[in-house]
Design an enzyme around this catalytic site. Structure first.
Site, PDB file in Angstrom:
ATOM      1  N   ARG A 121       0.809  -1.238   0.000  1.00  0.00           N
ATOM      2  CA  ARG A 121       0.000   0.000   0.000  1.00  0.00           C
ATOM      3  C   ARG A 121       0.835   1.279   0.000  1.00  0.00           C
ATOM      4  NH1 ARG A 121      -2.832  -3.101   3.705  1.00  0.00           N
ATOM      5  NH2 ARG A 121      -4.587  -4.154   2.720  1.00  0.00           N
ATOM      6  N   LYS A 143       2.386  11.490 -10.633  1.00  0.00           N
ATOM      7  CA  LYS A 143       1.487  10.656 -11.439  1.00  0.00           C
ATOM      8  C   LYS A 143       2.253   9.400 -11.822  1.00  0.00           C
ATOM      9  CE  LYS A 143      -1.633  13.890 -13.736  1.00  0.00           C
ATOM     10  NZ  LYS A 143      -2.100  14.382 -15.041  1.00  0.00           N
ATOM     11  N   GLU A 185       8.213  19.683 -24.438  1.00  0.00           N
ATOM     12  CA  GLU A 185       7.601  19.868 -23.110  1.00  0.00           C
ATOM     13  C   GLU A 185       8.174  21.114 -22.429  1.00  0.00           C
ATOM     14  OE1 GLU A 185       5.062  18.169 -22.041  1.00  0.00           O
ATOM     15  OE2 GLU A 185       5.131  16.185 -22.975  1.00  0.00           O
ATOM     16  N   LYS A 227       6.215  23.328 -12.639  1.00  0.00           N
ATOM     17  CA  LYS A 227       5.402  22.142 -12.349  1.00  0.00           C
ATOM     18  C   LYS A 227       5.217  22.002 -10.840  1.00  0.00           C
ATOM     19  CE  LYS A 227       4.135  17.557 -13.505  1.00  0.00           C
ATOM     20  NZ  LYS A 227       4.282  16.406 -14.386  1.00  0.00           N
ATOM     21  N   GLU A 237      -5.153  17.217  -9.754  1.00  0.00           N
ATOM     22  CA  GLU A 237      -5.736  17.732 -10.997  1.00  0.00           C
ATOM     23  C   GLU A 237      -7.240  17.964 -10.914  1.00  0.00           C
ATOM     24  OE1 GLU A 237      -3.754  16.250 -14.506  1.00  0.00           O
ATOM     25  OE2 GLU A 237      -5.547  16.582 -15.696  1.00  0.00           O
ATOM     26  N   ARG A 241      -4.018  22.070 -12.629  1.00  0.00           N
ATOM     27  CA  ARG A 241      -3.011  21.119 -13.134  1.00  0.00           C
ATOM     28  C   ARG A 241      -3.318  20.685 -14.567  1.00  0.00           C
ATOM     29  NH1 ARG A 241      -0.042  16.036  -9.966  1.00  0.00           N
ATOM     30  NH2 ARG A 241       1.271  15.484 -11.736  1.00  0.00           N
ATOM     31  N   ASN A 245      -1.669  20.091 -19.636  1.00  0.00           N
ATOM     32  CA  ASN A 245      -2.022  19.283 -20.810  1.00  0.00           C
ATOM     33  C   ASN A 245      -2.133  20.114 -22.080  1.00  0.00           C
ATOM     34  OD1 ASN A 245      -2.251  16.663 -19.693  1.00  0.00           O
ATOM     35  ND2 ASN A 245      -4.123  17.317 -18.673  1.00  0.00           N
ATOM     36  N   HIS A 248      -1.900  18.486 -25.396  1.00  0.00           N
ATOM     37  CA  HIS A 248      -1.894  17.032 -25.190  1.00  0.00           C
ATOM     38  C   HIS A 248      -3.138  16.324 -25.714  1.00  0.00           C
ATOM     39  CE1 HIS A 248       1.661  17.871 -22.929  1.00  0.00           C
ATOM     40  NE2 HIS A 248       1.816  16.616 -22.566  1.00  0.00           N
ATOM     41  N   HIS A 252      -2.331  13.439 -28.013  1.00  0.00           N
ATOM     42  CA  HIS A 252      -2.659  12.031 -27.720  1.00  0.00           C
ATOM     43  C   HIS A 252      -3.433  11.409 -28.871  1.00  0.00           C
ATOM     44  CE1 HIS A 252      -2.195  12.582 -23.102  1.00  0.00           C
ATOM     45  NE2 HIS A 252      -1.080  12.137 -23.645  1.00  0.00           N
ATOM     46  N   HIS A 265       6.092  11.077 -28.112  1.00  0.00           N
ATOM     47  CA  HIS A 265       5.118  11.864 -27.349  1.00  0.00           C
ATOM     48  C   HIS A 265       5.374  13.375 -27.515  1.00  0.00           C
ATOM     49  CE1 HIS A 265       2.434  12.918 -24.077  1.00  0.00           C
ATOM     50  NE2 HIS A 265       3.407  13.591 -23.512  1.00  0.00           N
TER      51      HIS A 265
HETATM   52  N1  LIG Z   1       3.880  10.781 -14.932  1.00  0.00           N
HETATM   53  C1  LIG Z   1       3.760  11.865 -15.661  1.00  0.00           C
HETATM   54  O1  LIG Z   1       3.384  12.935 -15.166  1.00  0.00           O
HETATM   55  C2  LIG Z   1       4.123  11.799 -17.107  1.00  0.00           C
HETATM   56  C3  LIG Z   1       4.256  12.984 -17.850  1.00  0.00           C
HETATM   57  C4  LIG Z   1       4.656  12.898 -19.169  1.00  0.00           C
HETATM   58  C5  LIG Z   1       4.928  11.660 -19.731  1.00  0.00           C
HETATM   59  N2  LIG Z   1       4.784  10.525 -18.992  1.00  0.00           N
HETATM   60  C6  LIG Z   1       5.098   9.211 -19.540  1.00  0.00           C
HETATM   61  O2  LIG Z   1       6.471   9.194 -19.838  1.00  0.00           O
HETATM   62  C7  LIG Z   1       6.713   8.243 -20.876  1.00  0.00           C
HETATM   63  C8  LIG Z   1       7.642   8.860 -21.893  1.00  0.00           C
HETATM   64  O3  LIG Z   1       8.856   9.152 -21.255  1.00  0.00           O
HETATM   65  P1  LIG Z   1      10.220   9.317 -22.084  1.00  0.00           P
HETATM   66  O4  LIG Z   1      10.002  10.255 -23.184  1.00  0.00           O
HETATM   67  O5  LIG Z   1      11.261   9.597 -21.076  1.00  0.00           O
HETATM   68  O6  LIG Z   1      10.372   7.887 -22.769  1.00  0.00           O
HETATM   69  P2  LIG Z   1      11.219   6.569 -22.396  1.00  0.00           P
HETATM   70  O7  LIG Z   1      11.216   6.335 -20.952  1.00  0.00           O
HETATM   71  O8  LIG Z   1      10.695   5.503 -23.273  1.00  0.00           O
HETATM   72  O9  LIG Z   1      12.681   6.963 -22.855  1.00  0.00           O
HETATM   73  C9  LIG Z   1      12.937   7.223 -24.217  1.00  0.00           C
HETATM   74  C10 LIG Z   1      14.066   6.346 -24.750  1.00  0.00           C
HETATM   75  O10 LIG Z   1      15.320   6.875 -24.291  1.00  0.00           O
HETATM   76  C11 LIG Z   1      16.081   5.830 -23.658  1.00  0.00           C
HETATM   77  N3  LIG Z   1      16.894   6.506 -22.658  1.00  0.00           N
HETATM   78  C12 LIG Z   1      16.484   7.011 -21.484  1.00  0.00           C
HETATM   79  N4  LIG Z   1      17.483   7.695 -20.901  1.00  0.00           N
HETATM   80  C13 LIG Z   1      18.542   7.598 -21.713  1.00  0.00           C
HETATM   81  C14 LIG Z   1      19.874   8.100 -21.662  1.00  0.00           C
HETATM   82  N5  LIG Z   1      20.276   8.904 -20.695  1.00  0.00           N
HETATM   83  N6  LIG Z   1      20.717   7.775 -22.673  1.00  0.00           N
HETATM   84  C15 LIG Z   1      20.294   6.991 -23.711  1.00  0.00           C
HETATM   85  N7  LIG Z   1      19.053   6.515 -23.831  1.00  0.00           N
HETATM   86  C16 LIG Z   1      18.190   6.821 -22.836  1.00  0.00           C
HETATM   87  C17 LIG Z   1      15.036   4.904 -23.125  1.00  0.00           C
HETATM   88  O11 LIG Z   1      15.575   3.629 -22.874  1.00  0.00           O
HETATM   89  C18 LIG Z   1      14.028   4.903 -24.275  1.00  0.00           C
HETATM   90  O12 LIG Z   1      14.459   4.063 -25.313  1.00  0.00           O
HETATM   91  C19 LIG Z   1       5.351   7.858 -21.429  1.00  0.00           C
HETATM   92  O13 LIG Z   1       5.027   6.577 -20.972  1.00  0.00           O
HETATM   93  C20 LIG Z   1       4.411   8.898 -20.836  1.00  0.00           C
HETATM   94  O14 LIG Z   1       3.111   8.396 -20.632  1.00  0.00           O
HETATM   95  C21 LIG Z   1       4.399  10.584 -17.696  1.00  0.00           C
END
Ligand SMILES: NC(=O)c1ccc[n+]([C@@H]2O[C@H](COP(=O)([O-])OP(=O)(O)OC[C@H]3O[C@@H](n4cnc5c(N)ncnc54)[C@H](O)[C@@H]3O)[C@@H](O)[C@H]2O)c1
Length: 366
Positions: A121, A143, A185, A227, A237, A241, A245, A248, A252, A265
């Site tokens: 939990r 999140k 972003e 943020k 949110e 918050r 988006n 977005h 999306h 993304h």
């Molecule tokens: N929780 C939130 O508030 C929130 C906000 C925005 C996005 N997200 C989520 O985040 C995800 C996208 O995140 P992302 O863009 O970081 O994608 P990701 O985690 O897939 O990373 C992108 C790529 O870069 C590689 N990588 C990461 N760090 C590296 C480094 N230092 N050197 C070389 N390669 C590296 C990863 O292995 C991957 O192949 C989505 O699932 C999205 O839904 C969450």
């Protein structure tokens, strides 16, 4: 200027620090104090682990530390992979005071964070973001979640980390396309709420493209400050918050329609912000000049600003109707009154949205 930035997410008893700067992975004295228990599981993926895992493990002497390396990619942000985290925790007999360290991009942060939210939990977790997107967005704000076959991020929880440690040196190995997607972003924060930051980005586009260390660290810190302030005022949110988006809902829809993986993304968000700005102009909320400035800045970062050709606007609209922000069966979108002045607008006329979705020109040029 000092390349190290420390901020706080002001959530009372659950407040936590965000450290940003070079060399932080090796500077365990800075982040070890956030780990209060005696058991730590570091979760990473097969791309990031060979680059950085050893250095994080080296900072964990004196506690029972283990690691788990998951496959790389959005396709693995699943309950199945989350179960592997639970199994690793069970294998080390992890108790309530154990801590998960999420070392990677947003996929690892969201998944490991969700495992932390649900193991017994809720246990501590520390975010060590290694992508620009994760540093400026997903690692802050709590999140967490995973995807289901039925849709993205459908299972999740709000669960704040105990600290965020963003070592900007890790960006050196980030592929160019991923870095640029993160810049979308960054632009978002200026576009939605900070015209001064937007102008700062315009002036520093060259330095950001060259990944100048101090400029990148400052940009991350300014985004995190934004943020953090919004999260502190509206953690779950219920209002403000949702402004995060901006771009977005359109984005999306594009991601879903194009198939995950073809548009990153951040790329989809770049196009989506342009569409939101264009719609705002169409609705008489903002001048066309601001939409043009937005698309120029995005283009200067090598980001796409026009949707791929041949997409079905009705299919895109169908995706937009599923957005969590909608109310009473009508579209609710984050639009703007110009740079730095985003606003949530309910009851948006679908015919106007459709016009924007079918437009082939650049933002502002409908
Ligand atoms: N929780 C939130 O508030 C929130 C906000 C925005 C996005 N997200 C989520 O985040 C995800 C996208 O995140 P992302 O863009 O970081 O994608 P990701 O985690 O897939 O990373 C992108 C790529 O870069 C590689 N990588 C990461 N760090 C590296 C480094 N230092 N050197 C070389 N390669 C590296 C990863 O292995 C991957 O192949 C989505 O699932 C999205 O839904 C969450």
């Amino acid at each position: 200027m000092n390349p190290l930035h420390t901020l706080e997410v002001g959530l009372g008893e659950r407040a936590y620090p965000i450290h940003i700067g070079p060399g932080l992975l090796d500077d365990a004295t800075r982040w070890r104090k956030a780990i209060t228990g005696r058991q730590v599981l570091v979760v990473s993926n097969e791309t990031v682990a060979p680059l950085y895992l050893e250095r994080v493990m080296a900072g964990l002497d004196g506690v029972q530390a283990a690691s788990l390396v998951l496959p790389d990619g959005e396709a693995f942000k699943t309950l199945e992979q989350t179960a592997r985290v639970y199994e690793a925790l069970a294998a080390m007999s992890a108790s309530r005071d154990a801590c998960i360290v999420a070392l990677g991009g947003g996929v690892i942060g969201d998944l490991a964070g969700f495992a932390a939210a649900s193991w017994m939990r809720g246990i501590d977790f520390l975010q060590m973001p290694t992508t620009l997107l994760a540093m400026v967005d997903s690692s802050v704000g709590g999140k967490t979640g995973v995807n289901l076959p039925a849709g993205k991020n459908l299972v999740g929880a709000f669960h704040q980390p105990c600290a965020v440690v963003a070592d900007t040196d890790t960006l050196d190995t980030l592929p160019d396309r991923e870095y640029r997607a993160g810049l979308a972003e960054v632009v978002k924060y200026g576009a939605l709420g900070d015209a001064d930051f937007f102008a700062w980005l315009e002036q520093r586009a060259e330095a950001l493209n060259a990944r100048d260390t101090d400029t990148v660290a400052e940009a991350i810190a300014r985004c995190c400050a934004h943020k953090a302030a919004i999260v502190a005022r509206d953690e779950t949110e219920r209002g403000e918050r949702a402004l995060l988006n901006f771009g977005h809902t359109f984005g999306h829809a594009l991601e879903t329609e194009c198939g995950y993986g073809s548009l990153l993304h951040g790329e989809a968000v770049a196009i989506g912000m342009g569409q939101a700005a264009t719609l705002s102009t169409q609705l008489g909320m903002a001048g066309a000049a601001d939409a043009t400035r937005l698309s120029s800045l995005l283009q200067s970062f090598g980001l796409p600003v026009a949707a791929p050709a041949g997409l079905d606007p009705d299919a895109l609209l169908a995706h937009m109707r599923l957005d969590k922000k909608n109310l009473g069966g009508r579209l609710r979108l984050v639009l703007w009154r110009g740079i730095g002045r985003a606003q949530i607008v309910g009851g948006v006329d679908e015919a106007r949205v459709r016009e924007v979705l079918t437009a082939r020109g650049l933002p502002g040029s409908l």
